[in-house]
Design a protein around this motif. Structure first.
Motif, short mmCIF file in Angstrom:
data_model
loop_
_atom_site.label_atom_id
_atom_site.label_comp_id
_atom_site.label_asym_id
_atom_site.label_seq_id
_atom_site.Cartn_x
_atom_site.Cartn_y
_atom_site.Cartn_z
N LEU A 288 0.73 -1.13 0.32
CA LEU A 288 -0.02 0.10 0.13
C LEU A 288 0.74 1.46 0.19
O LEU A 288 0.84 2.55 -0.44
N ALA A 289 2.19 1.20 1.09
CA ALA A 289 2.42 2.38 0.54
C ALA A 289 3.40 2.67 -0.52
O ALA A 289 4.08 3.76 -0.42
N ALA A 290 4.04 1.77 -1.26
CA ALA A 290 4.11 1.94 -2.39
C ALA A 290 3.33 2.51 -3.73
O ALA A 290 4.01 3.10 -4.01
N GLY A 291 2.02 2.78 -3.02
CA GLY A 291 1.26 3.44 -4.04
C GLY A 291 0.68 4.72 -3.16
O GLY A 291 0.26 5.65 -4.13
N LEU A 292 1.42 5.13 -2.26
CA LEU A 292 1.37 6.17 -1.67
C LEU A 292 2.83 7.37 -1.61
O LEU A 292 3.58 6.67 -0.90
N PRO A 293 2.73 8.62 -2.81
CA PRO A 293 3.78 9.02 -2.50
C PRO A 293 4.17 8.89 -0.83
O PRO A 293 3.76 10.09 -0.69
N GLY A 294 5.91 9.60 -0.68
CA GLY A 294 6.17 9.87 0.68
C GLY A 294 5.73 8.99 1.93
O GLY A 294 6.18 9.13 2.92
N CYS A 295 5.15 7.79 1.95
CA CYS A 295 4.52 7.46 2.02
C CYS A 295 5.57 5.62 3.35
O CYS A 295 6.19 4.75 2.20
N ALA A 296 5.85 5.12 4.46
CA ALA A 296 6.40 3.93 4.72
C ALA A 296 6.10 3.60 5.31
O ALA A 296 4.75 3.88 6.54
N THR A 297 6.13 1.74 5.91
CA THR A 297 4.68 1.38 6.65
C THR A 297 5.42 1.66 8.15
O THR A 297 6.35 1.59 8.35
N THR A 298 4.51 2.15 9.56
CA THR A 298 5.43 2.53 10.05
C THR A 298 5.12 0.33 11.43
O THR A 298 4.00 0.28 10.84
N PRO A 299 5.72 0.62 11.65
CA PRO A 299 5.65 -0.79 12.55
C PRO A 299 4.51 -0.35 13.81
O PRO A 299 4.49 0.16 14.27
N VAL A 300 3.61 -2.02 13.93
CA VAL A 300 3.25 -1.89 14.88
C VAL A 300 3.93 -1.87 15.85
O VAL A 300 4.43 -2.97 16.64
N PRO A 301 3.23 -0.76 17.34
CA PRO A 301 3.99 -1.13 18.80
C PRO A 301 3.72 -2.26 19.45
O PRO A 301 2.92 -3.55 19.08
N VAL A 302 4.54 -2.50 20.19
CA VAL A 302 4.87 -3.79 21.65
C VAL A 302 2.83 -2.91 22.72
O VAL A 302 3.30 -1.67 22.72
N PRO A 303 2.48 -3.45 22.65
CA PRO A 303 1.65 -3.50 24.25
C PRO A 303 1.69 -2.91 24.95
O PRO A 303 0.71 -1.77 25.39
N VAL A 304 2.97 -3.23 25.53
CA VAL A 304 4.02 -2.41 26.60
C VAL A 304 4.87 -0.47 26.32
O VAL A 304 5.49 -1.31 26.46
N VAL A 305 4.49 0.05 26.12
CA VAL A 305 5.24 0.82 25.94
C VAL A 305 5.86 1.52 27.35
O VAL A 305 5.64 1.94 28.03
N PRO A 306 7.01 1.94 26.89
CA PRO A 306 8.31 1.72 28.65
C PRO A 306 7.54 3.33 28.86
O PRO A 306 7.56 4.17 27.85
#
Length: 520
Positions: free
Chosen positions: A30-48
């Motif tokens: 999907l990101a390849a078809g959206l100029p300037g976009c990159a995929t954000t990684p899924v965050p871990v459940p417990v945020v430091p």
């Protein structure tokens, strides 16, 4: 039911089940078809660095409470675009200090008593599927998320009157599982059905399965039982009443700001055994709009009568070649049904019947249904790519419908270009129909980039709010007000009504602990 649900894990940051979310590879495509976009990684459940709880419940309530970081993270937001963006960014600065899971109505009352004495805000939480900021808290003080999903039983079934007494924390599938042995169903299926509760439906006046007739959950209510900080309100169970202003109407749509809905008597029905469906394509959207208006005013009541404009039909796979599509459906527990009358009207307005496969697979109706269920997961995938992707809905009278739809397309589209610097997409579908008007539902999609999504959407939404207000269209048809639609709701409601609502709030919640910032 509980065993089945425990085999899967709810996503704490996005929609639905973790196993149903779009895979990283699909997001990258999907990101390849959206100029300037990159995929954000899924965050871990417990945020430091998740803030330590600022309050602790008394010993008598401790067994109902948890401060587990993963649970607190999952109760921080609802499931709107803004919520997903903030969760992906790891912004859990507003996480609840404690999550409380009452088992009884007395537990609910005890929590409200403690919160009032301690000055702790309480935000009722059903399935957490709010898309308008209805289940978060934006104040500075301590707060608790009151998760009602342990109150999940059908307590009583009146087969003679075809009604059921249901606890407010009952999730949609859990409700249907308990009604099924009786041969009954409520048949209220909002898009959030799997992840929303009876109490949440009532508190937000949700719109469900039926495109005509019983469109809102209001139509299913016989009576409500509500726990407020000053006592319990329980209305008489009646099929109808002309005795003054309705006590049920006071709490329907109150979004947990006036009380906690713990029980309701709801109308149910026999499970449908007979169904019929069809799809009609139109070259011109105005012709389709005229057709659905005539259908809505013909006296027929359909379970499904949804109109998808050209863009919406294309994205759902319901049509190709630039056609709008009308999806029709009828159902009955009593005998065979058809959609012949509405089809005749649609054909008279230039529609062409879309031939459906004999097995019902891969046709326009099946494609629309599949896309409808998968759309929130696609929204999350696009959001991870940095895109702006969100929806809003309204309702208006037929005499303004065509003008309103065109104004939203034009003006919100212009706002997207100005804010995002790229051409966006503004699609429309009609989800519910009344003799005097439709409920248009808009989808906005534009390329963006991480870091600018929240500000961009806030500006686009403000432009949409202006268009709706200028045409005197409601700020929401079935998604509730929450915190995100407050500016539009404040403009829509009469000043005298707003003052009356504040007075009611002062009486029922004198210390202002229930869902502060919602409605008043």
């Amino acid at each position: 039911m509980l065993g089945r649900m425990e085999q899967r894990t709810r996503s704490w940051w996005g929609w639905g089940w973790t196993g149903e979310a779009m895979a990283d590879e699909a997001c990258s495509a999907l990101a390849a078809g959206l100029p300037g976009c990159a995929t954000t990684p899924v965050p871990v459940p417990v945020v430091p660095g998740l803030r330590a709880p600022r309050t602790a419940p008394p010993a008598a309530l401790a067994g109902l409470c948890t401060a587990d970081p993963a649970v607190r993270a999952g109760h921080t937001y609802g499931k709107a675009f803004r919520d997903v963006v903030r969760a992906l960014d790891g912004d859990l600065s507003g996480a609840p200090d404690v999550v409380v899971l009452p088992r009884t109505e007395d537990d609910v009352a005890a929590v409200l008593d403690w919160a009032g004495d301690a000055g702790v805000a309480v935000v009722p939480y059903g399935g957490g599927s709010s898309v308008v900021g209805g289940t978060e808290y934006r104040g500075d003080g301590p707060w608790v998320s009151l998760d009602l999903t342990r109150l999940d039983r059908v307590l009583e079934v009146d087969a003679t009157s075809r009604a059921a007494r249901v606890q407010g924390g009952t999730l949609g599938p859990c409700l249907e599982d308990q009604l099924r042995p009786h041969g009954l169903t409520m048949r209220h299926f909002p898009q959030s059905f799997e992840f929303s509760t009876v109490g949440g439906w009532l508190a937000t006046r949700s719109g469900g399965h039926y495109a005509m007739g019983r469109t809102h959950v209001d139509d299913f209510v016989e009576s409500l039982r509500v726990v407020t900080p000053v006592g319990v309100s329980e209305s008489w169970r009646l099929p109808a009443s002309g005795a003054g202003p309705s006590p049920d109407r006071l709490f329907l749509g109150s979004e947990g700001a006036l009380g906690v809905i713990t029980e309701a008597w709801l109308r149910v029905q026999r499970r449908p055994e007979h169904r019929a469906s069809a799809a009609v394509r139109f070259v011109r959207f105005p012709d389709a709009l005229a057709a659905v208006r005539e259908i809505a005013q013909s006296g027929v009541t359909l379970a499904n009568c949804r109109l998808l404009d050209h863009g919406e039909a294309h994205f759902s796979g319901a049509a190709s070649g630039g056609h709008a599509v009308l999806v029709l459906g009828a159902e009955s527990a009593h005998g065979p049904v058809d959609v012949a009358g509405p089809l005749e009207i649609a054909l008279a307005h230039g529609g062409v019947v879309e031939e459906e496969p004999a097995d019902g697979r891969d046709g326009a109706v099946a494609s629309w249904r599949s896309a409808f269920l998968r759309m929130p997961y696609l929204r999350d995938g696009l959001t991870r790519c940095g895109a702006i992707v969100e929806t809003f809905e309204t309702a208006c009278t037929w005499d303004t419908a065509a003008v309103l739809v065109e104004a939203v397309r034009t003006e919100v589209g212009a706002a997207v270009r100005e804010v995002c610097g790229v051409e966006g997409i503004v699609n429309c579908r009609l989800t519910h129909l009344y003799p005097d008007g439709p409920a248009p539902y808009f989808t906005v999609l534009a390329g963006g980039r991480p870091g600018m999504q929240l500000g961009a959407w806030d500006e686009i939404r403000a432009a949409a709010t202006e268009v709706l207000a200028r045409h005197r269209a409601t700020i929401t048809h079935h998604h509730a007000v929450g915190r995100d639609h407050r500016p539009g709701y404040d403009r829509q409601r009469p000043d005298l009504f707003a003052a009356s609502l504040r007075a009611v709030k002062d009486v029922l919640d004198p210390r202002g602990v229930l869902n502060p910032g919602v409605l008043v």
